[in-house]
Design a protein around this motif. Sequence first.
Motif: not given
Length: 278
Positions: A251-275
Motif C-alpha cells: 500500500d506504500g505506493i499510494d501514500a503521498v511520497p516525501d520530497f526531501i531537501e537533499g543534496e549530493t555529497v562531495e565524494d560522489e564521482q561525476r560522469t557524463g558530458p559535463d564531468a
Amino acid sequence: MSTDLAERVARRATAPADQAAQQRPAQPSLVQFVRQMGPEIARALPAHMSGAADRIARIALTDRNRVPNLAKATRDSFAGALMTCTQLGLEPGGVSGEAYLLPFWNKKIGQHEVQLVLGYQGMIKLFWQHPLAAGLDAREVRENDEFDYEYGLDAYLRHKPARHNRGQVTEYYALARLSNGGSAFVVMSPEDVEDIRRRSKAKDSGPWQTDYHAMAKKTGIRQLFKLLPKSPELARAVAHDESVRRDASADGIDAVPDFIEGETVEDEQRTGPDAAAA
C-alpha cells in the motif's frame, strides 16, 4: 580497592550490556536484505513481468556497488524505492534507462536516503500501458534542421532533421497521439530544460550527468503528460519521481511520497558530458 576487585566490579557492571549485545540479532547485510525482499518483489510485480524478481534484485545489488554512497543509504528508503520500481514494472539501474536509485544526503536526519528518479525509457514504457496510447515521440531539434510549430486551434509541428552537420540543440519537443484521434505536443528551449534541471535534487548526479539529452526529453514528456489522460501506473510514477518512499508495503505506493531537501555529497564521482568542466 585492589586491582582484582576493581576488575571484577567493572566486569559485573558491563556484563548485562555485553550479554544484551550478544543476544541482539545482527542486522543483515544489504545483500542479504535485498535477497530477503525476493518474495515481496515477486508478489508486487505486474503480471507481464512475473518471474523477473531475481533480475530486479540482481540489478539493484549491482547498482549498490556501482553508485557511490548507495550502500550507505537507509534500508527503508532503499526498500521503498525498489518496491516502487517493482510495482510500476520498471527495472532500476542505468542500463535500461527506465529508473534510477540515487542516494542523497538528508540534512534533517543526517543520513543518506534513496530517491527514485524516473528515466526517459520508463516514462515511455508506462505511457504505452494506457488503452488510448497510439504514439509517443520526443526529440531534440538542432540549428540546421527544418523545424516549425504553432500552438492554438490549428496547432501543428513539423520537423525534418538535417542529414549532416545538424549543429547545436535549439529545442526539445515531445508529442503524443491517442487512439481517439487526439494529439498534443510540447516544445521546450534548452533554457526551459535547464530551469527544471536546476530545481531537481538530481541535477548534478545520475542521469542528468550521464544521459543529459534523454533526461531533457523526459522533461518534455513529463510536461506533455500534464495534458494527457494517465493510467494509474503512470500517475503513480509521476507522483513518486524524485521522491523518497520509506514504506515498502504494497500500500506504500499510494501514500503521498516525501520530497526531501537533499543534496549530493562531495565524494560522489561525476560522469557524463559535463564531468570535465566540473
